[in-house]
Design a protein around this motif. Structure first.
Motif, PDB file in Angstrom:
ATOM      1  N   ILE A  26       0.851  -1.349   0.074  1.00 47.60           N
ATOM      2  CA  ILE A  26       0.176  -0.127  -0.282  1.00 47.60           C
ATOM      3  C   ILE A  26       0.915   1.170  -0.021  1.00 47.60           C
ATOM      4  CG2 ILE A  26      -2.055   0.914   1.081  1.00 47.60           C
ATOM      5  CD1 ILE A  26      -2.830  -1.098  -0.274  1.00 47.60           C
ATOM      6  N   VAL A  27       1.924   1.105   0.812  1.00 43.45           N
ATOM      7  CA  VAL A  27       2.882   2.333   0.298  1.00 43.45           C
ATOM      8  C   VAL A  27       3.258   2.176  -0.901  1.00 43.45           C
ATOM      9  CG1 VAL A  27       4.667   3.315   1.431  1.00 43.45           C
ATOM     10  CG2 VAL A  27       3.259   2.533   3.218  1.00 43.45           C
ATOM     11  N   TYR A  28       3.715   1.269  -1.230  1.00 45.97           N
ATOM     12  CA  TYR A  28       4.059   1.520  -3.653  1.00 45.97           C
ATOM     13  C   TYR A  28       3.266   2.326  -3.617  1.00 45.97           C
ATOM     14  CZ  TYR A  28       6.018  -0.478  -7.434  1.00 45.97           C
ATOM     15  OH  TYR A  28       6.404  -0.179  -8.196  1.00 45.97           O
ATOM     16  N   PHE A  29       1.534   1.148  -3.397  1.00 48.25           N
ATOM     17  CA  PHE A  29       0.552   2.292  -4.266  1.00 48.25           C
ATOM     18  C   PHE A  29       0.837   3.828  -4.156  1.00 48.25           C
ATOM     19  CE2 PHE A  29      -1.820  -1.109  -4.625  1.00 48.25           C
ATOM     20  CZ  PHE A  29      -2.338  -0.784  -6.155  1.00 48.25           C
ATOM     21  N   PHE A  30       1.447   3.968  -2.863  1.00 50.44           N
ATOM     22  CA  PHE A  30       1.141   5.541  -2.383  1.00 50.44           C
ATOM     23  C   PHE A  30       2.577   6.258  -3.160  1.00 50.44           C
ATOM     24  CE2 PHE A  30       2.429   8.888   0.388  1.00 50.44           C
ATOM     25  CZ  PHE A  30       1.270   9.713   0.807  1.00 50.44           C
ATOM     26  N   ILE A  31       3.588   5.720  -3.315  1.00 51.43           N
ATOM     27  CA  ILE A  31       4.706   6.738  -3.478  1.00 51.43           C
ATOM     28  C   ILE A  31       4.797   6.778  -5.419  1.00 51.43           C
ATOM     29  CG2 ILE A  31       7.336   5.812  -3.769  1.00 51.43           C
ATOM     30  CD1 ILE A  31       6.948   5.341  -0.567  1.00 51.43           C
ATOM     31  N   THR A  32       4.452   5.380  -5.747  1.00 51.34           N
ATOM     32  CA  THR A  32       4.579   4.861  -6.855  1.00 51.34           C
ATOM     33  C   THR A  32       3.317   5.999  -7.959  1.00 51.34           C
ATOM     34  OG1 THR A  32       5.418   3.011  -6.781  1.00 51.34           O
ATOM     35  CG2 THR A  32       5.013   3.383  -8.859  1.00 51.34           C
TER      36      THR A  32
END
Length: 154
Positions: free
Chosen positions: A114-120
């Motif tokens: 979910i952090v990956y979604f936020f960043i990417t």
């Protein structure tokens, strides 16, 4: 119109995933095993989990409807699929199979996804909408701490 259609699809998928996870969990929350665990002092009351997940999935569905209307790629679908599988499987691993260490790894991976979604996927077109993911990220950090407490204190 496309975003509304996608929003409805993601609501169905996300709440379906929550229902499936709940089914995998069964009545373990009220069972002896979970009741006898040393749980974190900051463990919220049971009703908070339902309220939090409802808000999280509505926000996540809004975010996904915009994301998929902009970037409808196999890679984005793959990342979403992995996150959904991790979300559903945590209930099975932690509650059903009582594998608290594997559950801990599972929830850490979900948090990272979910952090990956936020960043990417938070580029210019989604720069403000990515903040809809913050309740999910915050909740996963809390849930990870709860799972970690169980791992290290049982």
């Amino acid at each position: 119109m496309k975003k509304i259609y996608l929003f409805i699809i993601f609501l169905v998928i996300n709440f379906g995933a929550l229902a499936l996870g709940s089914w995998f969990m069964g009545d373990a929350v009220t069972g002896d095993w979970y009741s006898n665990l040393n749980k974190a002092p900051w463990t919220p009351p049971g009703w908070v989990f339902g309220a939090a997940w409802t808000l999280i999935m509505v926000f996540f569905s809004v975010y996904l409807s915009f994301l998929f209307s902009i970037r409808n790629s196999k890679f984005v679908f793959f990342v979403y699929g992995i996150a959904t599988i991790l979300n559903v499987s945590w209930n099975y691993v932690f509650f059903n199979q009582q594998l608290i260490n594997l559950g801990f790894v599972n929830i850490i991976l979900l948090t990272l996804m979910i952090v990956y979604f936020f960043i990417t996927f938070g580029d210019d077109r989604l720069s403000r909408l990515k903040y809809l993911l913050l309740p999910y990220i915050i909740w996963l950090c809390i849930a990870t701490s709860l799972n970690g407490y169980v791992v290290f204190n049982n």
